[in-house]
Design an enzyme around this catalytic site. Structure first.
Site, PDB file in Angstrom:
ATOM      1  N   CYS A 165       0.867  -1.179   0.000  1.00 16.19           N
ATOM      2  CA  CYS A 165       0.000   0.000   0.000  1.00 16.19           C
ATOM      3  C   CYS A 165       0.902   1.228   0.000  1.00 16.19           C
ATOM      4  CB  CYS A 165      -0.942  -0.010   1.199  1.00 16.19           C
ATOM      5  SG  CYS A 165      -0.094  -0.106   2.795  1.00 16.19           S
ATOM      6  N   THR A 166       0.343   2.398   0.182  1.00 10.60           N
ATOM      7  CA  THR A 166       1.117   3.632   0.052  1.00 10.60           C
ATOM      8  C   THR A 166       2.256   3.725   1.059  1.00 10.60           C
ATOM      9  OG1 THR A 166      -0.870   4.766  -0.723  1.00 10.60           O
ATOM     10  CG2 THR A 166       0.981   6.148  -0.030  1.00 10.60           C
TER      11      THR A 166
END
Length: 248
Positions: free
Chosen positions: A180-181
């Site tokens: 994810c980010t």
């Protein structure tokens, strides 16, 4: 002048999170910090910006200060810069979760998957027996993702549970790698899968941002840009800020 941006989180038991709000706000305001910080019983999650000195002082307070008393000694941190201040004000908000999955049985403070350093990520996701899953929403995935990654097609992280129930099987998917980010969503997703019988679950330590920061572009398996939740919109390799500010 450029501003220093700090993105951070840690799953940690904070039963007194409500009492931490105002003291933390006062510390941040005194340092000229702007941005957003979430506090919950399960930990802290934030992205803030300020001067180099202000950000460094805030990080020191989080990790070593009396307010948290050493409970944030494993804070996941990423630094970048912004040409303009990317936030309008400082917001400290109280939440049920620092990232919303919507399942009270999941406790990342007790069990999560195996952290994978960015330098080891390419080898893991290139293995033919690894199922690579992007735990972000469809809008973010459309801007950029890793080669061969599965897009769950979700609008919010809370829908990851539905994707897992419909598409994932512990007997079939024995080796799962998620990203994810900044690392927080995939870390919580790893706790969710482990609690449901998946045995070999990995997640990218520090998320896409740390990968883009540390892995040379010529060796990268990332394609596109990484959406970020502030006025910079998206970052590329080396955490370079998109120059035109567009959403295309």
């Amino acid at each position: 002048m450029p501003f220093k941006v700090a993105a951070f989180y840690q799953f940690a038991a904070l039963p007194d999170f409500r009492e931490l709000r105002e003291p933390l706000r006062a510390i941040g305001a005194g340092l000229g910090i702007k941005g957003s910080v979430l506090l919950a019983q399960e930990g802290i999650n934030g992205t803030v910006a300020g001067s180099d000195e202000g950000i460094d002082a805030l990080v020191h307070e989080l990790q070593h200060g009396a307010l948290f008393g050493g409970r944030l000694d494993n804070l996941e941190l990423k630094f970048s810069t912004a040409g303009d201040m990317p936030f309008q004000r400082l917001k400290i908000r109280l939440k049920k979760e620092i990232v919303t999955l919507g399942d009270a049985t999941v406790d990342p403070t007790r069990q999560v998957g195996t952290y994978v350093e960015p330098s080891e990520w390419n080898e893991l996701i290139a293995a033919p027996d690894t199922l690579v899953i992007d735990t972000r929403n469809a809008f973010e995935v459309a801007m950029g993702t890793f080669e061969g990654a599965v897009d769950p097609g979700i609008k919010s992280f809370g829908q990851f549970k539905d994707f897992a129930a419909e598409k994932l099987d512990p007997a079939k998917h024995r080796k799962i790698a998620m990203f994810c980010t900044g690392g927080i969503r995939c870390e919580k997703a790893s706790a969710y899968l482990l609690a449901r019988g998946f045995s070999e679950v990995y997640h990218l330590k520090g998320g896409i941002l740390r990968y883009l920061e540390g892995v040379p572009e010529e060796e990268s398996r990332w394609r596109g840009e990484c959406f970020v939740f502030d006025e910079r919109v998206a970052l590329g390799h080396g955490l370079r800020e998109r120059s035109d500010g567009s959403h295309e």
